[in-house]
Design a protein around this motif. Structure first.
Motif, PDB file in Angstrom:
ATOM      1  N   ASP A  37       8.670  -5.382 -49.011  1.00 41.11           N
ATOM      2  CA  ASP A  37       7.281  -4.930 -49.001  1.00 41.11           C
ATOM      3  C   ASP A  37       6.885  -4.150 -50.252  1.00 41.11           C
ATOM      4  N   ALA A  38       7.734  -4.201 -51.275  1.00 44.67           N
ATOM      5  CA  ALA A  38       7.441  -3.461 -52.513  1.00 44.67           C
ATOM      6  C   ALA A  38       6.375  -4.183 -53.332  1.00 44.67           C
ATOM      7  N   ASN A  39       5.738  -3.434 -54.200  1.00 45.70           N
ATOM      8  CA  ASN A  39       4.766  -4.015 -55.122  1.00 45.70           C
ATOM      9  C   ASN A  39       5.498  -4.571 -56.339  1.00 45.70           C
ATOM     10  N   SER A  40       5.019  -5.696 -56.827  1.00 46.84           N
ATOM     11  CA  SER A  40       5.594  -6.295 -58.032  1.00 46.84           C
ATOM     12  C   SER A  40       4.946  -5.683 -59.275  1.00 46.84           C
ATOM     13  N   ILE A  41       5.570  -5.891 -60.414  1.00 47.63           N
ATOM     14  CA  ILE A  41       4.996  -5.430 -61.681  1.00 47.63           C
ATOM     15  C   ILE A  41       3.639  -6.092 -61.895  1.00 47.63           C
ATOM     16  N   GLY A  42       3.563  -7.392 -61.642  1.00 46.67           N
ATOM     17  CA  GLY A  42       2.297  -8.099 -61.820  1.00 46.67           C
ATOM     18  C   GLY A  42       1.195  -7.517 -60.961  1.00 46.67           C
ATOM     19  N   TRP A  43       1.509  -7.247 -59.693  1.00 45.81           N
ATOM     20  CA  TRP A  43       0.504  -6.673 -58.800  1.00 45.81           C
ATOM     21  C   TRP A  43       0.109  -5.273 -59.278  1.00 45.81           C
ATOM     22  N   LEU A  44       1.087  -4.450 -59.624  1.00 46.15           N
ATOM     23  CA  LEU A  44       0.797  -3.077 -60.036  1.00 46.15           C
ATOM     24  C   LEU A  44      -0.133  -3.033 -61.252  1.00 46.15           C
ATOM     25  N   VAL A  45       0.154  -3.842 -62.262  1.00 43.25           N
ATOM     26  CA  VAL A  45      -0.668  -3.838 -63.470  1.00 43.25           C
ATOM     27  C   VAL A  45      -2.032  -4.470 -63.196  1.00 43.25           C
ATOM     28  N   TRP A  46      -2.060  -5.549 -62.413  1.00 41.01           N
ATOM     29  CA  TRP A  46      -3.349  -6.157 -62.040  1.00 41.01           C
ATOM     30  C   TRP A  46      -4.189  -5.128 -61.279  1.00 41.01           C
ATOM     31  N   HIS A  47      -3.592  -4.466 -60.299  1.00 37.81           N
ATOM     32  CA  HIS A  47      -4.308  -3.501 -59.467  1.00 37.81           C
ATOM     33  C   HIS A  47      -4.834  -2.314 -60.281  1.00 37.81           C
ATOM     34  N   LEU A  48      -4.008  -1.713 -61.102  1.00 41.06           N
ATOM     35  CA  LEU A  48      -4.480  -0.555 -61.867  1.00 41.06           C
ATOM     36  C   LEU A  48      -5.615  -0.955 -62.800  1.00 41.06           C
ATOM     37  N   THR A  49      -5.539  -2.156 -63.332  1.00 41.93           N
ATOM     38  CA  THR A  49      -6.596  -2.626 -64.221  1.00 41.93           C
ATOM     39  C   THR A  49      -7.863  -2.950 -63.442  1.00 41.93           C
ATOM     40  N   ARG A  50      -7.701  -3.543 -62.249  1.00 45.74           N
ATOM     41  CA  ARG A  50      -8.870  -3.834 -61.410  1.00 45.74           C
ATOM     42  C   ARG A  50      -9.575  -2.549 -60.994  1.00 45.74           C
ATOM     43  N   VAL A  51      -8.814  -1.519 -60.620  1.00 38.88           N
ATOM     44  CA  VAL A  51      -9.430  -0.254 -60.212  1.00 38.88           C
ATOM     45  C   VAL A  51     -10.164   0.378 -61.395  1.00 38.88           C
ATOM     46  N   GLN A  52      -9.535   0.411 -62.561  1.00 40.96           N
ATOM     47  CA  GLN A  52     -10.210   0.963 -63.740  1.00 40.96           C
ATOM     48  C   GLN A  52     -11.469   0.164 -64.035  1.00 40.96           C
ATOM     49  N   ASP A  53     -11.384  -1.141 -64.007  1.00 42.32           N
ATOM     50  CA  ASP A  53     -12.529  -2.011 -64.271  1.00 42.32           C
ATOM     51  C   ASP A  53     -13.646  -1.741 -63.264  1.00 42.32           C
ATOM     52  N   ASP A  54     -13.296  -1.740 -61.986  1.00 43.10           N
ATOM     53  CA  ASP A  54     -14.273  -1.544 -60.912  1.00 43.10           C
ATOM     54  C   ASP A  54     -14.954  -0.178 -61.017  1.00 43.10           C
ATOM     55  N   HIS A  55     -14.159   0.866 -61.110  1.00 44.63           N
ATOM     56  CA  HIS A  55     -14.713   2.220 -61.072  1.00 44.63           C
ATOM     57  C   HIS A  55     -15.518   2.555 -62.339  1.00 44.63           C
ATOM     58  N   LEU A  56     -14.994   2.167 -63.497  1.00 43.19           N
ATOM     59  CA  LEU A  56     -15.721   2.509 -64.709  1.00 43.19           C
ATOM     60  C   LEU A  56     -16.942   1.619 -64.919  1.00 43.19           C
ATOM     61  N   ALA A  57     -16.878   0.368 -64.509  1.00 47.29           N
ATOM     62  CA  ALA A  57     -18.073  -0.486 -64.605  1.00 47.29           C
ATOM     63  C   ALA A  57     -19.201   0.099 -63.762  1.00 47.29           C
ATOM     64  N   GLU A  58     -18.841   0.630 -62.599  1.00 47.91           N
ATOM     65  CA  GLU A  58     -19.860   1.276 -61.756  1.00 47.91           C
ATOM     66  C   GLU A  58     -20.456   2.489 -62.465  1.00 47.91           C
ATOM     67  N   LEU A  59     -19.620   3.308 -63.076  1.00 47.64           N
ATOM     68  CA  LEU A  59     -20.105   4.480 -63.793  1.00 47.64           C
ATOM     69  C   LEU A  59     -20.953   4.087 -65.001  1.00 47.64           C
ATOM     70  N   GLU A  60     -20.539   3.009 -65.672  1.00 52.35           N
ATOM     71  CA  GLU A  60     -21.213   2.539 -66.881  1.00 52.35           C
ATOM     72  C   GLU A  60     -22.458   1.716 -66.561  1.00 52.35           C
ATOM     73  N   GLU A  61     -22.595   1.342 -65.281  1.00 51.09           N
ATOM     74  CA  GLU A  61     -23.666   0.444 -64.845  1.00 51.09           C
ATOM     75  C   GLU A  61     -23.605  -0.880 -65.601  1.00 51.09           C
ATOM     76  N   LEU A  62     -22.382  -1.413 -65.681  1.00 54.39           N
ATOM     77  CA  LEU A  62     -22.115  -2.695 -66.320  1.00 54.39           C
ATOM     78  C   LEU A  62     -21.421  -3.617 -65.333  1.00 54.39           C
ATOM     79  N   GLU A  63     -21.472  -4.904 -65.607  1.00 55.82           N
ATOM     80  CA  GLU A  63     -20.703  -5.858 -64.817  1.00 55.82           C
ATOM     81  C   GLU A  63     -19.220  -5.657 -65.145  1.00 55.82           C
ATOM     82  N   GLN A  64     -18.386  -5.854 -64.152  1.00 58.32           N
ATOM     83  CA  GLN A  64     -16.948  -5.729 -64.371  1.00 58.32           C
ATOM     84  C   GLN A  64     -16.465  -6.798 -65.354  1.00 58.32           C
ATOM     85  N   VAL A  65     -15.508  -6.429 -66.171  1.00 59.99           N
ATOM     86  CA  VAL A  65     -14.875  -7.363 -67.104  1.00 59.99           C
ATOM     87  C   VAL A  65     -14.286  -8.542 -66.330  1.00 59.99           C
ATOM     88  N   TRP A  66     -13.751  -8.274 -65.145  1.00 55.63           N
ATOM     89  CA  TRP A  66     -13.121  -9.274 -64.284  1.00 55.63           C
ATOM     90  C   TRP A  66     -14.003 -10.510 -64.117  1.00 55.63           C
TER      91      TRP A  66
END
Length: 168
Positions: A37-66
């Protein structure tokens, strides 16, 4: 040093660590889970990037890079485009299979570039602005930025740890 400089430095350190955590790994190594049930490296890096993208796009009032830059299609994950990985089950973690380290770093670099461009104009006087009233106390811009940076650092540290114990 300004608050913007400090945050840019912090997110730059995350970027460097992301590159180090995935450099030279193939798709199977990125998907390796050190326990069922551990997280993989791929998931961890994808997830941290998705959260940064999601949260900062909201603050910036921009569409997510994703979505804006087509990474959702390039990753071709069996997930809703709005999914950031928050609360993923073990099966959902397993479904995040990334084709290459390059794809992960390309996405992270694009999110990083958008983050830095926005942070460069950040003024200390903006940090007290309330950005989320769903919490008690309400979340300020400064608290949200530190929260994202903290989450990124924790997850990239986990990815580096997993990389260190992967079989060679």
């Amino acid at each position: 040093m300004t608050v913007a400089d400090l945050l840019i430095d912090g997110f730059g350190r995350v970027r460097e660590s992301v590159h180090g955590a995935v450099r030279g790994l193939d798709a199977d190594q990125l998907a390796e889970r050190v326990a069922p049930d551990a997280n993989s490296i791929g998931w961890l890096v994808w997830h941290l990037t998705r959260v940064q993208d999601d949260h900062l796009a909201e603050l910036e009032e921009l569409e997510q890079v994703w979505t804006a830059q087509g990474f959702h299609e390039r990753f071709a994950l069996p997930l809703d485009p709005a999914d950031t990985g928050f609360g993923h089950s073990s099966d959902q973690v397993a479904s995040v299979r990334v084709s290459s380290a390059r794809l992960l770093t390309d996405y992270h670099d694009a999110v990083h570039a958008q983050t830095v461009a926005w942070l460069a104009g950040l003024k200390e006087s903006q940090l007290d602005r309330i950005v989320d009233e769903a919490w008690d106390p309400p979340v300020s811009l400064g608290v949200r930025l530190v929260s994202v940076l903290d989450d990124d650092l924790e997850h990239v540290g986990q990815a580096a740890f997993v990389r260190g114990i992967l079989p060679r």
